[in-house]
Motif scaffolding. Structure first.
Motif, PDB file in Angstrom:
ATOM      1  N   VAL A 121      11.699   2.584 106.824  1.00  0.00           N
ATOM      2  CA  VAL A 121      12.937   1.796 106.678  1.00  0.00           C
ATOM      3  C   VAL A 121      13.221   1.355 105.127  1.00  0.00           C
ATOM      4  N   LEU A 122      12.278   1.143 104.427  1.00  0.00           N
ATOM      5  CA  LEU A 122      12.140   0.647 103.219  1.00  0.00           C
ATOM      6  C   LEU A 122      11.891   1.774 102.202  1.00  0.00           C
ATOM      7  N   THR A 123      11.819   2.990 102.401  1.00  0.00           N
ATOM      8  CA  THR A 123      11.761   4.134 101.480  1.00  0.00           C
ATOM      9  C   THR A 123      13.195   4.144 100.828  1.00  0.00           C
ATOM     10  N   GLY A 124      12.977   4.101  99.363  1.00  0.00           N
ATOM     11  CA  GLY A 124      14.152   3.992  98.636  1.00  0.00           C
ATOM     12  C   GLY A 124      14.695   2.654  98.468  1.00  0.00           C
ATOM     13  N   ALA A 125      14.174   1.704  98.971  1.00  0.00           N
ATOM     14  CA  ALA A 125      14.640   0.235  98.886  1.00  0.00           C
ATOM     15  C   ALA A 125      14.854  -0.164  97.512  1.00  0.00           C
ATOM     16  N   THR A 126      15.894  -0.534  97.185  1.00  0.00           N
ATOM     17  CA  THR A 126      16.343  -1.449  95.771  1.00  0.00           C
ATOM     18  C   THR A 126      16.219  -2.659  95.617  1.00  0.00           C
ATOM     19  N   GLU A 127      15.983  -3.398  97.040  1.00  0.00           N
ATOM     20  CA  GLU A 127      16.027  -4.904  97.157  1.00  0.00           C
ATOM     21  C   GLU A 127      14.522  -5.205  96.193  1.00  0.00           C
ATOM     22  N   GLU A 128      14.478  -6.606  96.077  1.00  0.00           N
ATOM     23  CA  GLU A 128      13.313  -7.007  95.674  1.00  0.00           C
ATOM     24  C   GLU A 128      12.245  -7.591  96.499  1.00  0.00           C
ATOM     25  N   ARG A 129      12.773  -7.725  97.753  1.00  0.00           N
ATOM     26  CA  ARG A 129      11.894  -8.196  98.791  1.00  0.00           C
ATOM     27  C   ARG A 129      12.384  -7.905 100.101  1.00  0.00           C
ATOM     28  N   VAL A 130      11.579  -8.440 101.091  1.00  0.00           N
ATOM     29  CA  VAL A 130      11.880  -8.146 102.482  1.00  0.00           C
ATOM     30  C   VAL A 130      11.904  -9.381 103.044  1.00  0.00           C
ATOM     31  N   LEU A 131      12.542  -9.662 104.026  1.00  0.00           N
ATOM     32  CA  LEU A 131      12.530 -10.999 104.770  1.00  0.00           C
ATOM     33  C   LEU A 131      12.529 -10.687 106.183  1.00  0.00           C
ATOM     34  N   LEU A 132      11.541 -11.637 107.040  1.00  0.00           N
ATOM     35  CA  LEU A 132      11.580 -11.299 108.529  1.00  0.00           C
ATOM     36  C   LEU A 132      11.179 -12.688 108.993  1.00  0.00           C
ATOM     37  N   ASN A 133      11.456 -12.886 110.437  1.00  0.00           N
ATOM     38  CA  ASN A 133      10.939 -13.656 111.407  1.00  0.00           C
ATOM     39  C   ASN A 133      10.127 -13.380 112.191  1.00  0.00           C
ATOM     40  N   ALA A 134       8.913 -13.932 112.413  1.00  0.00           N
ATOM     41  CA  ALA A 134       7.580 -13.533 113.328  1.00  0.00           C
ATOM     42  C   ALA A 134       7.154 -14.769 114.044  1.00  0.00           C
ATOM     43  N   ARG A 135       7.081 -14.454 115.260  1.00  0.00           N
ATOM     44  CA  ARG A 135       6.497 -15.612 116.329  1.00  0.00           C
ATOM     45  C   ARG A 135       5.109 -15.829 115.624  1.00  0.00           C
TER      46      ARG A 135
END
Length: 176
Positions: A121-135
């Motif tokens: 899902v991040l292949t080719g990503a141009t964003e500088e970061r990923v954000l998620l919520n995790a229990r």
């Protein structure tokens, strides 16, 4: 997958979500699973939506990952239990990829499927970061995220009535 492809595979996404999140501590009800499917069908219309779907050789759905870059108007940061700096909260529609869901059905866990979905899902990503919520009480997911380089930046109740989640960020690259 883009949004159109994910919409066509919505049944597979729903099956994985329903099974993975029926387990403790999530205990999602049929109504909550249905609501998630409705949200997904709205999210896939975003032109920046990206998804990955893992299947066995015979086509059985195994795991899902999806999300999209956060807009400047995102409410994601508004649910933190303690205020975050303006720099951390700054969004422009291209800075941060919000990983909405990452789930693998029980028989296929601990085989690297989640990691491969995450990478896909991040292949080719141009964003500088990923954000998620995790229990914080789901130790396997927490361990995986930490091993992939995520770090906790706060805690939040992501939606009304939600359990407390860790808000985690993974740096992909720094913008020049």
């Amino acid at each position: 997958m883009d949004g159109a492809a994910a919409a066509q595979a919505q049944g597979a996404f729903a099956l994985v979500y329903a099974e993975a999140f029926a387990e403790p501590p999530y205990l999602k009800t049929a109504g909550e699973v249905s609501a998630n499917s409705t949200r997904l069908l709205s999210q896939v219309r975003k032109p920046t939506f990206r998804a990955a779907l893992a299947r066995t050789a015979d086509g059985t759905p195994v795991g899902i990952a999806y999300g999209y870059p956060l807009s400047a108007a995102t409410g994601w940061w508004d649910r933190l239990t303690t205020p975050a700096s303006a720099e951390l909260r700054r969004e422009d529609g291209t800075r941060t990829f919000g990983l909405i869901e990452l789930a693998v059905r029980a028989p296929w866990r601990r085989r690297g499927v989640a990691r491969r979905l995450h990478e896909a899902v991040l292949t080719g990503a141009t964003e500088e970061r990923v954000l998620l919520n995790a229990r914080p009480d789901v130790e396997a997911a927490q361990a995986a995220y930490r091993s992939w380089g995520y770090h906790k930046v706060g805690e939040a109740h992501p939606w009304a009535g939600a359990a407390l989640h860790d808000v985690m960020v993974l740096a992909l690259r720094e913008r020049s």
